[in-house]
Motif scaffolding. Structure first.
Motif, PDB file in Angstrom:
ATOM      1  N   ARG A  27     -17.113  52.065  25.319  1.00 40.57           N
ATOM      2  CA  ARG A  27     -16.358  51.036  24.587  1.00 40.57           C
ATOM      3  C   ARG A  27     -15.195  51.653  23.844  1.00 40.57           C
ATOM      4  N   LYS A  37      -3.752  53.782  22.076  1.00 43.05           N
ATOM      5  CA  LYS A  37      -3.966  55.137  21.550  1.00 43.05           C
ATOM      6  C   LYS A  37      -4.280  56.134  22.653  1.00 43.05           C
ATOM      7  N   TYR A  38      -4.680  55.613  23.789  1.00 40.40           N
ATOM      8  CA  TYR A  38      -4.996  56.497  24.912  1.00 40.40           C
ATOM      9  C   TYR A  38      -4.450  55.885  26.198  1.00 40.40           C
TER      10      TYR A  38
ATOM     11  N   ASP B  10     -17.949  45.417  20.418  1.00 43.13           N
ATOM     12  CA  ASP B  10     -19.284  44.888  20.639  1.00 43.13           C
ATOM     13  C   ASP B  10     -20.284  45.983  20.311  1.00 43.13           C
ATOM     14  N   GLU B  18     -22.530  55.625  27.450  1.00 42.01           N
ATOM     15  CA  GLU B  18     -22.726  55.765  26.002  1.00 42.01           C
ATOM     16  C   GLU B  18     -24.179  56.014  25.659  1.00 42.01           C
ATOM     17  N   ARG B  22     -25.487  59.142  23.768  1.00 39.15           N
ATOM     18  CA  ARG B  22     -26.267  59.025  22.528  1.00 39.15           C
ATOM     19  C   ARG B  22     -27.563  59.824  22.626  1.00 39.15           C
ATOM     20  N   ASP B  83     -16.736  60.267  29.138  1.00 37.58           N
ATOM     21  CA  ASP B  83     -15.708  59.728  30.022  1.00 37.58           C
ATOM     22  C   ASP B  83     -14.389  60.454  29.765  1.00 37.58           C
ATOM     23  N   GLU B  84     -13.341  60.002  30.441  1.00 38.40           N
ATOM     24  CA  GLU B  84     -12.087  60.750  30.370  1.00 38.40           C
ATOM     25  C   GLU B  84     -11.430  60.666  28.999  1.00 38.40           C
ATOM     26  N   GLN B  85     -11.656  59.572  28.272  1.00 38.19           N
ATOM     27  CA  GLN B  85     -11.062  59.470  26.931  1.00 38.19           C
ATOM     28  C   GLN B  85     -11.715  60.479  25.990  1.00 38.19           C
ATOM     29  N   ALA B  88     -10.564  63.951  26.848  1.00 36.65           N
ATOM     30  CA  ALA B  88      -9.239  64.208  26.291  1.00 36.65           C
ATOM     31  C   ALA B  88      -9.346  64.530  24.802  1.00 36.65           C
ATOM     32  N   LYS B 141     -11.690  60.251  19.199  1.00 35.07           N
ATOM     33  CA  LYS B 141     -12.602  59.382  19.934  1.00 35.07           C
ATOM     34  C   LYS B 141     -12.865  58.067  19.210  1.00 35.07           C
ATOM     35  N   TYR B 142     -12.991  58.123  17.884  1.00 29.40           N
ATOM     36  CA  TYR B 142     -13.471  56.954  17.177  1.00 29.40           C
ATOM     37  C   TYR B 142     -12.433  56.221  16.338  1.00 29.40           C
ATOM     38  N   THR B 143     -11.223  56.760  16.168  1.00 34.51           N
ATOM     39  CA  THR B 143     -10.274  56.040  15.311  1.00 34.51           C
ATOM     40  C   THR B 143      -9.081  55.542  16.114  1.00 34.51           C
TER      41      THR B 143
END
Lengths: 70, 143
Positions: A27, A37-38, B10, B18, B22, B83-85, B88, B141-143
């Motif tokens: 997600r 952002k990406y 979500d 994920e 996790r 994943d790719e994000q 990166a 990754k998270y912001t």
């Protein structure tokens, strides 16, 4: 790079998780692409365009306005 | 679902990647706790002082776990879970950490040689390197 992913997803009533599952990404990746952002890799960009059955340039916009330089 | 709702993350459902990610993180955290407990039992003097030597057996056990086990886990994690994000984000983190190491460590060395600062501490350098790497990864990754 700008894109219409958020609009296309909303039109199909998909959650970020559902779209992430369809693309085999998280997600966070969907959110990062939607917010600009990406920028996805070329394979992922094509995967997205195929999923929405649209040409890639209708999903992503590199804001190129013409001219001789690429 | 309207557009505004669609923009909200979500939180109820995780993708398969994920979920696997996790599980890896939780498993790694649990393994870290177990290793600390193992070290506490096997080498209480080291844990208490952080300067005492450890036995050769303990050293070999931890070297095998870290030097052989961790690369295998990291490889599987990178292939199956991220994943790719996120990949990166890791690359960006490594980029910043590498530059911090390249500029920071020699700066410390010369200052220590001049008796301006305390002697170089490899453990602190390792911790700072990882702190920068993981901090950038988390931000990307998270912001």
């Amino acid at each position: 790079m700008k894109n219409k992913l958020k609009v296309l997803r909303a039109m199909r009533d998909w959650s970020q998780a559902q779209l992430g599952e369809a693309l085999d990404v998280s997600r966070q990746a969907v959110n990062a692409i939607e917010t600009g952002k990406y920028d996805p890799s070329l394979p992922l960009a094509f995967k997205i365009s195929r999923l929405f059955n649209l040409p890639i340039e209708e999903v992503f916009d590199d804001e190129f306005t013409g001219g001789n330089n690429a | 679902m309207n557009l505004q709702e669609a923009t909200m993350p979500d939180l109820k459902k995780l993708t398969k990647r994920e979920q696997l990610n996790r599980y890896f993180l939780i498993g790694s955290f649990a393994a870290g706790i177990l290793l600390v407990l193992l070290m506490t039992v096997m080498e209480p003097n080291y844990v208490a002082s952080n300067v005492a030597d450890i036995s050769a057996v303990t050293a070999i056990i931890f070297a095998v776990l870290w030097g052989l086990g961790m690369p295998v886990i990291a490889y599987i994690w990178h292939i199956k879970a991220i994943d790719e994000q996120e990949a990166a984000a890791y690359r960006d983190g490594a980029y910043y950490a590498a530059y911090a190491l390249m500029f920071g460590a020699p700066t410390w060395w010369v200052l220590a040689k001049g008796n301006v600062v305390p002697p170089v501490n490899n453990e602190i350098i390792f911790i700072i390197f990882n702190f920068i790497w993981l901090g950038v990864w988390f931000y990307k990754k998270y912001t």
